[in-house]
Motif scaffolding. Structure first.
Motif, PDB file in Angstrom:
ATOM      1  N   UNK A 107     -11.346 -19.852 -10.351  1.00 33.08           N
ATOM      2  CA  UNK A 107     -11.839 -19.234  -9.000  1.00 33.08           C
ATOM      3  C   UNK A 107     -12.075 -20.707  -8.256  1.00 33.08           C
ATOM      4  N   UNK A 108     -11.679 -20.593  -7.219  1.00 31.66           N
ATOM      5  CA  UNK A 108     -11.681 -21.584  -6.019  1.00 31.66           C
ATOM      6  C   UNK A 108     -12.208 -20.917  -4.649  1.00 31.66           C
ATOM      7  N   UNK A 109     -12.883 -21.505  -3.880  1.00 23.75           N
ATOM      8  CA  UNK A 109     -13.353 -20.985  -2.715  1.00 23.75           C
ATOM      9  C   UNK A 109     -13.494 -22.203  -1.425  1.00 23.75           C
ATOM     10  N   UNK A 130     -15.944 -18.841   8.715  1.00 16.96           N
ATOM     11  CA  UNK A 130     -15.113 -17.858   7.484  1.00 16.96           C
ATOM     12  C   UNK A 130     -15.213 -18.489   6.250  1.00 16.96           C
ATOM     13  N   UNK A 131     -14.766 -17.666   5.161  1.00 16.13           N
ATOM     14  CA  UNK A 131     -15.271 -17.745   3.860  1.00 16.13           C
ATOM     15  C   UNK A 131     -13.928 -17.182   3.253  1.00 16.13           C
ATOM     16  N   UNK A 132     -13.272 -18.051   2.336  1.00 17.46           N
ATOM     17  CA  UNK A 132     -12.059 -17.764   1.709  1.00 17.46           C
ATOM     18  C   UNK A 132     -12.367 -17.588  -0.044  1.00 17.46           C
ATOM     19  N   UNK A 133     -12.005 -16.888  -0.783  1.00 19.04           N
ATOM     20  CA  UNK A 133     -11.983 -16.900  -2.206  1.00 19.04           C
ATOM     21  C   UNK A 133     -10.686 -16.571  -3.059  1.00 19.04           C
ATOM     22  N   UNK A 134     -10.315 -17.360  -3.894  1.00 13.28           N
ATOM     23  CA  UNK A 134      -9.066 -17.170  -4.412  1.00 13.28           C
ATOM     24  C   UNK A 134      -9.393 -17.155  -6.100  1.00 13.28           C
ATOM     25  N   UNK A 135      -8.629 -16.260  -6.687  1.00 13.76           N
ATOM     26  CA  UNK A 135      -8.440 -16.216  -8.212  1.00 13.76           C
ATOM     27  C   UNK A 135      -6.947 -16.687  -8.418  1.00 13.76           C
ATOM     28  N   UNK A 136      -6.658 -17.773  -8.756  1.00 10.90           N
ATOM     29  CA  UNK A 136      -5.257 -18.203  -9.022  1.00 10.90           C
ATOM     30  C   UNK A 136      -4.595 -17.360 -10.140  1.00 10.90           C
ATOM     31  N   UNK A 137      -5.338 -17.191 -11.353  1.00 10.82           N
ATOM     32  CA  UNK A 137      -5.079 -16.316 -12.464  1.00 10.82           C
ATOM     33  C   UNK A 137      -6.081 -15.983 -13.121  1.00 10.82           C
ATOM     34  N   UNK A 138      -5.868 -14.927 -14.031  1.00  6.58           N
ATOM     35  CA  UNK A 138      -7.025 -14.598 -14.919  1.00  6.58           C
ATOM     36  C   UNK A 138      -6.597 -13.251 -15.514  1.00  6.58           C
ATOM     37  N   UNK A 139      -7.697 -12.567 -16.313  1.00  2.00           N
ATOM     38  CA  UNK A 139      -7.164 -11.483 -16.849  1.00  2.00           C
ATOM     39  C   UNK A 139      -8.562 -10.469 -16.561  1.00  2.00           C
ATOM     40  N   UNK A 140      -8.137  -9.101 -16.458  1.00  2.00           N
ATOM     41  CA  UNK A 140      -9.080  -8.101 -16.362  1.00  2.00           C
ATOM     42  C   UNK A 140      -8.931  -7.012 -17.435  1.00  2.00           C
ATOM     43  N   UNK A 141      -9.968  -6.264 -17.870  1.00  2.00           N
ATOM     44  CA  UNK A 141      -9.820  -5.154 -18.720  1.00  2.00           C
ATOM     45  C   UNK A 141      -8.803  -4.071 -18.188  1.00  2.00           C
ATOM     46  N   UNK A 142      -8.165  -3.817 -19.136  1.00  2.00           N
ATOM     47  CA  UNK A 142      -6.922  -2.899 -18.571  1.00  2.00           C
ATOM     48  C   UNK A 142      -7.433  -1.249 -17.700  1.00  2.00           C
ATOM     49  N   UNK A 171      -2.894 -12.906  -9.222  1.00  3.89           N
ATOM     50  CA  UNK A 171      -3.717 -13.634  -8.109  1.00  3.89           C
ATOM     51  C   UNK A 171      -4.620 -12.553  -7.487  1.00  3.89           C
ATOM     52  N   UNK A 172      -5.600 -13.362  -6.979  1.00  4.75           N
ATOM     53  CA  UNK A 172      -6.482 -12.566  -6.211  1.00  4.75           C
ATOM     54  C   UNK A 172      -6.988 -13.383  -4.791  1.00  4.75           C
ATOM     55  N   UNK A 183     -19.937 -11.042   7.137  1.00  2.00           N
ATOM     56  CA  UNK A 183     -18.616 -11.386   6.766  1.00  2.00           C
ATOM     57  C   UNK A 183     -17.830 -10.015   6.711  1.00  2.00           C
ATOM     58  N   UNK A 184     -16.635 -10.076   7.437  1.00  2.00           N
ATOM     59  CA  UNK A 184     -15.705  -9.005   7.296  1.00  2.00           C
ATOM     60  C   UNK A 184     -14.261  -9.387   6.935  1.00  2.00           C
ATOM     61  N   UNK A 185     -13.831  -8.530   5.820  1.00  4.09           N
ATOM     62  CA  UNK A 185     -12.726  -9.012   5.080  1.00  4.09           C
ATOM     63  C   UNK A 185     -11.609  -8.738   5.960  1.00  4.09           C
ATOM     64  N   UNK A 186     -10.820  -9.543   6.305  1.00  4.49           N
ATOM     65  CA  UNK A 186      -9.453  -9.308   7.135  1.00  4.49           C
ATOM     66  C   UNK A 186      -8.316  -9.298   5.910  1.00  4.49           C
ATOM     67  N   UNK A 187      -8.347  -9.895   4.775  1.00  4.38           N
ATOM     68  CA  UNK A 187      -7.721  -9.943   3.627  1.00  4.38           C
ATOM     69  C   UNK A 187      -8.395  -9.684   2.280  1.00  4.38           C
ATOM     70  N   UNK A 188      -7.920  -8.902   1.766  1.00  7.77           N
ATOM     71  CA  UNK A 188      -8.428  -8.543   0.220  1.00  7.77           C
ATOM     72  C   UNK A 188      -7.315  -7.898  -0.718  1.00  7.77           C
ATOM     73  N   UNK A 189      -6.882  -8.861  -1.496  1.00  6.55           N
ATOM     74  CA  UNK A 189      -5.810  -8.406  -2.436  1.00  6.55           C
ATOM     75  C   UNK A 189      -6.153  -8.998  -3.961  1.00  6.55           C
ATOM     76  N   UNK A 190      -5.492  -7.985  -4.859  1.00  2.20           N
ATOM     77  CA  UNK A 190      -5.959  -8.224  -6.086  1.00  2.20           C
ATOM     78  C   UNK A 190      -4.562  -7.754  -6.938  1.00  2.20           C
ATOM     79  N   UNK A 191      -3.686  -8.529  -7.342  1.00  7.12           N
ATOM     80  CA  UNK A 191      -2.539  -8.335  -8.080  1.00  7.12           C
ATOM     81  C   UNK A 191      -2.560  -8.286  -9.391  1.00  7.12           C
ATOM     82  N   UNK A 192      -2.648  -7.225 -10.020  1.00  8.97           N
ATOM     83  CA  UNK A 192      -2.770  -7.025 -11.522  1.00  8.97           C
ATOM     84  C   UNK A 192      -1.659  -6.474 -12.416  1.00  8.97           C
TER      85      UNK A 192
END
Length: 206
Positions: A107-109, A130-142, A171-172, A183-192
């Motif tokens: 997690x970086x932000x 503005x606030x930016x949050x990035x998940x460079x990589x990880x795992x999630x329960x399927x 990534x997220x 705060x209003x999200x103009x980008x919100x993406x989670x690629x699993x």
């Protein structure tokens, strides 16, 4: 109940009456809302302007570092912060992830906000930036990944069967613009692995 942002009133007249140069270091931090381990700051106060640069907090893994500025030359102080979160773990900030390891990863932000108010909480309540949050990589329960997509039946089936299989988070990214303390999200993406999830949302700092 504890607030994430403190609401103690700042005494602008006292800040204007004092000049100072202080180096502060805390070897340990207890009972914090965030999982802080230690902290340090170099604080300068001159002619009603307080700067903390650098300011840093160590986490179990990773750190928060940056600068803050408080302009108390007027009766209504103006606060500005620029903070970066680096090398942190997602599971240290998400209670559900800590409990069941349903979510894990890096997690970086970055947070850049400014607002006027007699306390940190009140300044945030009308902040812009503005606030930016990035998940460079990880795992999630399927099961949760499946629920994010259209395959609700499969996701519920995995949950009910208590299936603990994981899938990758490629990534997220979430980017929020702040206006009037919201705060209003103009980008919100989670690629699993199973799905690419997009979304929207708001966070009211008030």
């Amino acid at each position: 109940p504890r607030k994430l942002l403190p609401d103690a009133t700042l005494k602008a007249d006292r800040i204007r009456a004092l000049d100072a140069d202080v180096t502060f270091s805390a070897a340990s931090v207890r009972d914090a809302v965030l999982p802080l381990r230690s902290g340090s700051a170099h604080i300068r106060l001159k002619n009603g302007i307080l700067t903390a640069d650098p300011v840093a907090f160590e986490l179990p893994q990773g750190r928060i570092a940056g600068s803050a500025r408080l302009d108390a030359r007027q009766d209504l102080p103006v606060t500005a912060v620029d903070l970066r979160l680096t090398n942190a773990r997602l599971q240290d900030f998400v209670p559900a992830a800590r409990a069941g390891q349903a979510l894990a990863g890096g997690l970086v932000a970055r947070v850049r906000l400014s607002g006027a108010g007699e306390s940190v909480h009140r300044a945030a309540s009308n902040a812009s930036g503005d606030v930016t949050v990035v998940i460079p990589s990880g795992e999630i329960r399927k099961a949760f990944a499946e629920l994010l997509g259209v395959n609700v039946t499969r996701g519920l089936g995995l949950l009910l069967s208590k299936n603990e299989d994981k899938t990758s988070i490629r990534c997220g990214v979430a980017h929020f613009k702040a206006t009037g303390g919201v705060l209003r999200a103009d980008t919100f993406v989670l690629d699993t692995g199973p799905v690419l999830a997009t979304g929207s949302g708001t966070i009211d700092l008030g």
